[in-house]
Design a protein around this motif. Structure first.
Motif, PDB file in Angstrom:
ATOM      1  N   SER A  74      11.279 -33.706 -25.026  1.00  0.00           N
ATOM      2  CA  SER A  74      11.695 -35.080 -24.746  1.00  0.00           C
ATOM      3  C   SER A  74      11.371 -35.976 -25.929  1.00  0.00           C
ATOM      4  O   SER A  74      12.184 -36.812 -26.334  1.00  0.00           O
ATOM      5  CB  SER A  74      10.984 -35.630 -23.508  1.00  0.00           C
ATOM      6  OG  SER A  74      11.317 -34.879 -22.394  1.00  0.00           O
ATOM      7  N   LEU A  75      10.160 -35.796 -26.487  1.00  0.00           N
ATOM      8  CA  LEU A  75       9.767 -36.620 -27.627  1.00  0.00           C
ATOM      9  C   LEU A  75      10.634 -36.294 -28.838  1.00  0.00           C
ATOM     10  O   LEU A  75      11.091 -37.195 -29.550  1.00  0.00           O
ATOM     11  CB  LEU A  75       8.285 -36.396 -27.939  1.00  0.00           C
ATOM     12  CG  LEU A  75       7.317 -36.959 -26.884  1.00  0.00           C
ATOM     13  CD1 LEU A  75       5.910 -36.455 -27.127  1.00  0.00           C
ATOM     14  CD2 LEU A  75       7.338 -38.485 -26.891  1.00  0.00           C
ATOM     15  N   LEU A  76      10.887 -34.988 -29.065  1.00  0.00           N
ATOM     16  CA  LEU A  76      11.770 -34.616 -30.171  1.00  0.00           C
ATOM     17  C   LEU A  76      13.161 -35.213 -29.965  1.00  0.00           C
ATOM     18  O   LEU A  76      13.797 -35.681 -30.911  1.00  0.00           O
ATOM     19  CB  LEU A  76      11.881 -33.087 -30.256  1.00  0.00           C
ATOM     20  CG  LEU A  76      10.738 -32.361 -30.954  1.00  0.00           C
ATOM     21  CD1 LEU A  76      10.907 -30.856 -30.812  1.00  0.00           C
ATOM     22  CD2 LEU A  76      10.672 -32.738 -32.428  1.00  0.00           C
ATOM     23  N   GLY A  77      13.631 -35.191 -28.713  1.00  0.00           N
ATOM     24  CA  GLY A  77      14.935 -35.771 -28.403  1.00  0.00           C
ATOM     25  C   GLY A  77      14.968 -37.265 -28.691  1.00  0.00           C
ATOM     26  O   GLY A  77      15.955 -37.798 -29.207  1.00  0.00           O
ATOM     27  N   MET A  78      13.867 -37.953 -28.365  1.00  0.00           N
ATOM     28  CA  MET A  78      13.797 -39.393 -28.663  1.00  0.00           C
ATOM     29  C   MET A  78      13.871 -39.629 -30.159  1.00  0.00           C
ATOM     30  O   MET A  78      14.616 -40.484 -30.636  1.00  0.00           O
ATOM     31  CB  MET A  78      12.462 -39.971 -28.173  1.00  0.00           C
ATOM     32  CG  MET A  78      12.434 -40.266 -26.713  1.00  0.00           C
ATOM     33  SD  MET A  78      10.799 -40.878 -26.273  1.00  0.00           S
ATOM     34  CE  MET A  78      10.857 -42.451 -27.059  1.00  0.00           C
ATOM     35  N   VAL A 107       0.707 -30.765 -31.089  1.00  0.00           N
ATOM     36  CA  VAL A 107       2.069 -31.141 -31.486  1.00  0.00           C
ATOM     37  C   VAL A 107       2.533 -32.334 -30.655  1.00  0.00           C
ATOM     38  O   VAL A 107       3.141 -33.274 -31.177  1.00  0.00           O
ATOM     39  CB  VAL A 107       3.023 -29.935 -31.328  1.00  0.00           C
ATOM     40  CG1 VAL A 107       4.467 -30.375 -31.526  1.00  0.00           C
ATOM     41  CG2 VAL A 107       2.665 -28.844 -32.314  1.00  0.00           C
ATOM     42  N   ASN A 108       2.213 -32.318 -29.364  1.00  0.00           N
ATOM     43  CA  ASN A 108       2.648 -33.425 -28.511  1.00  0.00           C
ATOM     44  C   ASN A 108       1.980 -34.743 -28.886  1.00  0.00           C
ATOM     45  O   ASN A 108       2.623 -35.788 -28.873  1.00  0.00           O
ATOM     46  CB  ASN A 108       2.373 -33.090 -27.041  1.00  0.00           C
ATOM     47  CG  ASN A 108       3.567 -32.432 -26.398  1.00  0.00           C
ATOM     48  OD1 ASN A 108       4.695 -32.653 -26.826  1.00  0.00           O
ATOM     49  ND2 ASN A 108       3.322 -31.624 -25.398  1.00  0.00           N
ATOM     50  N   VAL A 109       0.698 -34.691 -29.217  1.00  0.00           N
ATOM     51  CA  VAL A 109       0.006 -35.924 -29.634  1.00  0.00           C
ATOM     52  C   VAL A 109       0.673 -36.473 -30.895  1.00  0.00           C
ATOM     53  O   VAL A 109       0.984 -37.666 -30.997  1.00  0.00           O
ATOM     54  CB  VAL A 109      -1.489 -35.641 -29.871  1.00  0.00           C
ATOM     55  CG1 VAL A 109      -2.151 -36.840 -30.537  1.00  0.00           C
ATOM     56  CG2 VAL A 109      -2.175 -35.315 -28.554  1.00  0.00           C
ATOM     57  N   ALA A 110       0.957 -35.571 -31.849  1.00  0.00           N
ATOM     58  CA  ALA A 110       1.580 -36.012 -33.097  1.00  0.00           C
ATOM     59  C   ALA A 110       2.977 -36.574 -32.842  1.00  0.00           C
ATOM     60  O   ALA A 110       3.338 -37.634 -33.370  1.00  0.00           O
ATOM     61  CB  ALA A 110       1.652 -34.829 -34.063  1.00  0.00           C
ATOM     62  N   LEU A 111       3.759 -35.879 -31.998  1.00  0.00           N
ATOM     63  CA  LEU A 111       5.122 -36.350 -31.728  1.00  0.00           C
ATOM     64  C   LEU A 111       5.110 -37.679 -30.986  1.00  0.00           C
ATOM     65  O   LEU A 111       5.947 -38.551 -31.238  1.00  0.00           O
ATOM     66  CB  LEU A 111       5.891 -35.307 -30.908  1.00  0.00           C
ATOM     67  CG  LEU A 111       6.313 -34.040 -31.646  1.00  0.00           C
ATOM     68  CD1 LEU A 111       6.989 -33.082 -30.683  1.00  0.00           C
ATOM     69  CD2 LEU A 111       7.264 -34.383 -32.797  1.00  0.00           C
ATOM     70  N   PHE A 112       4.131 -37.842 -30.065  1.00  0.00           N
ATOM     71  CA  PHE A 112       4.061 -39.108 -29.339  1.00  0.00           C
ATOM     72  C   PHE A 112       3.777 -40.246 -30.320  1.00  0.00           C
ATOM     73  O   PHE A 112       4.413 -41.309 -30.260  1.00  0.00           O
ATOM     74  CB  PHE A 112       2.981 -39.053 -28.254  1.00  0.00           C
ATOM     75  CG  PHE A 112       2.999 -40.265 -27.368  1.00  0.00           C
ATOM     76  CD1 PHE A 112       3.756 -40.281 -26.211  1.00  0.00           C
ATOM     77  CD2 PHE A 112       2.283 -41.414 -27.711  1.00  0.00           C
ATOM     78  CE1 PHE A 112       3.800 -41.404 -25.399  1.00  0.00           C
ATOM     79  CE2 PHE A 112       2.329 -42.547 -26.914  1.00  0.00           C
ATOM     80  CZ  PHE A 112       3.092 -42.542 -25.751  1.00  0.00           C
ATOM     81  N   TRP A 152       4.485 -40.351 -33.426  1.00  0.00           N
ATOM     82  CA  TRP A 152       5.684 -40.557 -34.257  1.00  0.00           C
ATOM     83  C   TRP A 152       6.745 -41.364 -33.487  1.00  0.00           C
ATOM     84  O   TRP A 152       7.278 -42.364 -33.992  1.00  0.00           O
ATOM     85  CB  TRP A 152       6.223 -39.189 -34.683  1.00  0.00           C
ATOM     86  CG  TRP A 152       7.308 -39.226 -35.703  1.00  0.00           C
ATOM     87  CD1 TRP A 152       7.795 -40.331 -36.343  1.00  0.00           C
ATOM     88  CD2 TRP A 152       8.061 -38.118 -36.193  1.00  0.00           C
ATOM     89  NE1 TRP A 152       8.803 -39.964 -37.202  1.00  0.00           N
ATOM     90  CE2 TRP A 152       8.981 -38.618 -37.131  1.00  0.00           C
ATOM     91  CE3 TRP A 152       8.040 -36.734 -35.936  1.00  0.00           C
ATOM     92  CZ2 TRP A 152       9.881 -37.783 -37.802  1.00  0.00           C
ATOM     93  CZ3 TRP A 152       8.930 -35.912 -36.608  1.00  0.00           C
ATOM     94  CH2 TRP A 152       9.839 -36.435 -37.535  1.00  0.00           C
ATOM     95  N   ALA A 153       7.032 -40.931 -32.250  1.00  0.00           N
ATOM     96  CA  ALA A 153       8.035 -41.626 -31.446  1.00  0.00           C
ATOM     97  C   ALA A 153       7.595 -43.066 -31.179  1.00  0.00           C
ATOM     98  O   ALA A 153       8.399 -44.009 -31.241  1.00  0.00           O
ATOM     99  CB  ALA A 153       8.255 -40.882 -30.122  1.00  0.00           C
ATOM    100  N   HIS A 154       6.297 -43.238 -30.896  1.00  0.00           N
ATOM    101  CA  HIS A 154       5.767 -44.574 -30.639  1.00  0.00           C
ATOM    102  C   HIS A 154       5.929 -45.462 -31.864  1.00  0.00           C
ATOM    103  O   HIS A 154       6.317 -46.629 -31.768  1.00  0.00           O
ATOM    104  CB  HIS A 154       4.289 -44.466 -30.260  1.00  0.00           C
ATOM    105  CG  HIS A 154       3.639 -45.801 -30.050  1.00  0.00           C
ATOM    106  ND1 HIS A 154       2.878 -46.408 -31.013  1.00  0.00           N
ATOM    107  CD2 HIS A 154       3.680 -46.652 -28.998  1.00  0.00           C
ATOM    108  CE1 HIS A 154       2.463 -47.576 -30.569  1.00  0.00           C
ATOM    109  NE2 HIS A 154       2.936 -47.758 -29.345  1.00  0.00           N
TER     110      HIS A 154
END
Lengths: 275, 274
Positions: free
Chosen positions: A173-177, A255-260, A262-264
């Motif tokens: 989901s984060l990658l999609g964002m 990875v999720n913490v990093a992607l969050f 980034w998206a944020h």
């Protein structure tokens, strides 16, 4: 009471601004509901199609293998394949949900309707991400239910299965964002889907054990988060894993913490969202 | 301007261009329109389908290669490559005919074509030819890339020439029919999901028919996609599960049937004219 008095009463109490606390719960809920209604509205494309596709994959692999089905450490190929297909479908749908939602809003221009309300960047990030997570998990559950009549599915450790299913849908989901915000037209996101997401979801151990790959591919597999997500979910279902489940659990979390973050950051700076 | 100038004699009025049947120039124009449109999104229409077919190939090769035997005549990959190429061709032909029809209907631009001096059946033919072209390019692309890794014999080349365009046209015509039927994208997706996808997957594309239980084999032999795939496989590898002539006949019959249905439905203005 005369009409004039009633009118005066109304006009003397103008609508008051709703006090918003630290978290705009109503706004967050509204964004989340919008994201969920979006895919529920077209459920033949967003739910039925992925489930049918996963079942067809299950059918053709079993037909092709026939009775020659190999087993790994007591796990039959059917038991091995089922979690792989669930994860593949989950990954593709979680990514599709957020990337298409944001990109379509951008192209149609109604992204302002999401950016204008009093929602903080982190609330936007969470709202969109949870929409994608919901789609991923709902589709995964639907594939699981669809496979039940055909595959002997037993869940070895439900908590691990749920952890990897959640983490994987959050990651995609984060990658999609990020993809949806970065992309300027449908071609861009189609390229990411065709050249990155689909190949990774196919080739990272959905259909086969990594032992079948040549030696020098093993290293590549062991830095691939997709491999750990499939492997982790498979461990949750069957108790069998190719890699280290704990390493996988930590890796997807990181990875999720990093992607969050980034998206944020993209939401906060308005990268390609605000002029 | 001299008196002999023919333009003066005609008072500069544009003359009516005589149109024969079929209206070749009109047909060429809508064909070019459709083809150019698809080529502008080549990533989705051509590259994507080729890549996903190659992914299928890779996954099957890695997961199943050592479990399959074909009596030494052909290897599993030689069996699989033409099957997957035909599978990709059929899907692309169908989709690249169906999507444009639905799109033009929803956007209202189908009316522009109907207003032109083209017969409705010529418009249907235009859509089908565009879809078939896309399908043939996708199928050829899959074969070409796979050829770099898997030796292909092209045992019966004339059969490719005969069967590939027929099969591509058959499924493109079917695409125009479902495109015509669908009032919105969702309805098209229903046909895709519950009819086309199962027909394409549960054919002989990925496995030999003798591996399937008897009931399944009968069902698969009733599926026209099986014959299209088997004929292509016979042409490319020499291996076949059905009689090549029977397969070719089934494909030809399907093409004629789908074409007549599509041309007829366009002619009577089914779901197009109020």
């Amino acid at each position: 009471m005369s009409r004039a008095m009633a009118f005066e009463k109304i006009s003397s109490t103008p609508p008051r601004p709703r006090p918003i606390g630290r978290v705009n719960w109503l706004g967050l809920w509204t964004l989340y509901r919008k994201e969920v209604m979006r895919f529920v509205n077209v459920f033949t494309q967003t739910l039925a199609a992925p489930v049918v596709t996963a079942l067809l994959f299950f059918a053709i692999f079993n037909l092709a293998l026939g009775r020659a089905a190999p087993a790994w450490e007591g796990v039959t190929y059917e038991e091995f394949l089922a979690p792989g297909l669930i994860m593949m479908t989950l990954v593709q749908n979680a990514f599709a949900n957020t990337s298409s939602s944001i990109l379509i809003s951008k192209v149609q221009g109604n992204i302002v309707d999401v950016l204008m309300p009093p929602l903080a960047p982190w609330e936007l990030t969470v709202g969109f991400a949870m929409g994608g997570v919901s789609r991923g998990l709902v589709v995964a559950l639907a594939v699981l239910l669809g496979l039940l009549p055909f595959a002997p599915i037993e869940i070895h450790s439900p908590l691990i299965a749920v952890y990897f299913a959640f983490m994987a849908s959050l990651m995609l989901s984060l990658l999609g964002m990020i993809g949806g915000i970065w992309a300027e037209k449908f071609d861009h996101i189609a390229a990411v889907t065709n050249f990155v997401i689909t190949p990774l979801s196919f080739l990272s151990g959905t259909f086969y054990s990594l032992e079948r790959l040549p030696e020098n591919w093993h290293i590549a597999a062991h830095v691939n988060p997709f491999f750990y997500m499939i492997d982790g979910l498979r461990y949750g279902f069957t108790g069998y894993s190719d890699g280290d489940v704990l390493v996988g659990a930590l890796l997807v979390l990181l990875v999720n913490v990093a992607l969050f973050a980034w998206a944020h950051r993209m939401m906060a700076t308005g990268y390609k969202l605000k002029a | 301007m001299s008196a002999q100038d023919p333009r003066e004699a005609l008072g500069d009025a544009p003359r009516v261009r005589p149109i024969g049947r079929p209206h070749w120039r009109g047909l060429w124009t809508i064909y070019r329109f459709g083809a150019v449109r698809l080529s502008r999104i080549v990533l989705e229409t051509i590259v994507g389908p080729i890549l996903s077919a190659l992914l299928f190939l890779a996954v099957f090769a890695i997961a199943l290669a050592d479990t399959q035997g074909f009596g030494g005549e052909v290897s599993f990959l030689q069996f699989l490559v033409p099957g997957i190429a035909a599978f990709a061709m059929i899907q692309a032909s169908y989709e690249m005919a169906a999507f444009p029809v639905v799109y033009d209907k929803l956007e209202g631009t189908l009316a522009d074509q109907i207003m032109s001096p083209l017969m409705e059946w010529e418009i249907a033919l235009g859509y089908a030819l565009v879809g078939a072209t896309a399908g043939l390019i996708v199928g050829a692309g899959v074969l070409a890339v796979a050829w770099a890794f898997v030796p292909l014999a092209f045992a019966n080349p004339w059969m490719v020439v005969a069967v590939a365009p027929l099969a591509a046209l058959a499924f493109a015509f079917l695409g125009t029919v479902t495109g015509l039927w669908a009032q919105k994208w969702d309805q098209l997706s229903v046909v895709d999901t519950f009819l086309m996808l199962p027909l394409a997957f549960l054919s002989g594309a990925f496995f030999a028919l003798d591996r399937v239980p008897a009931v399944g084999e009968t069902l698969i032999r009733l599926n026209p996609v099986t014959y299209a795939i088997d004929a292509v496989r016979y042409a490319v590898s020499g291996w076949h599960a059905t009689e090549p002539w029977l397969a070719l006949a089934v494909v030809a019959a399907l093409t004629v049937g789908a074409a007549s249905l599509s041309l007829r439905l366009f002619s009577i203005g089914w779901k197009i004219k109020a």
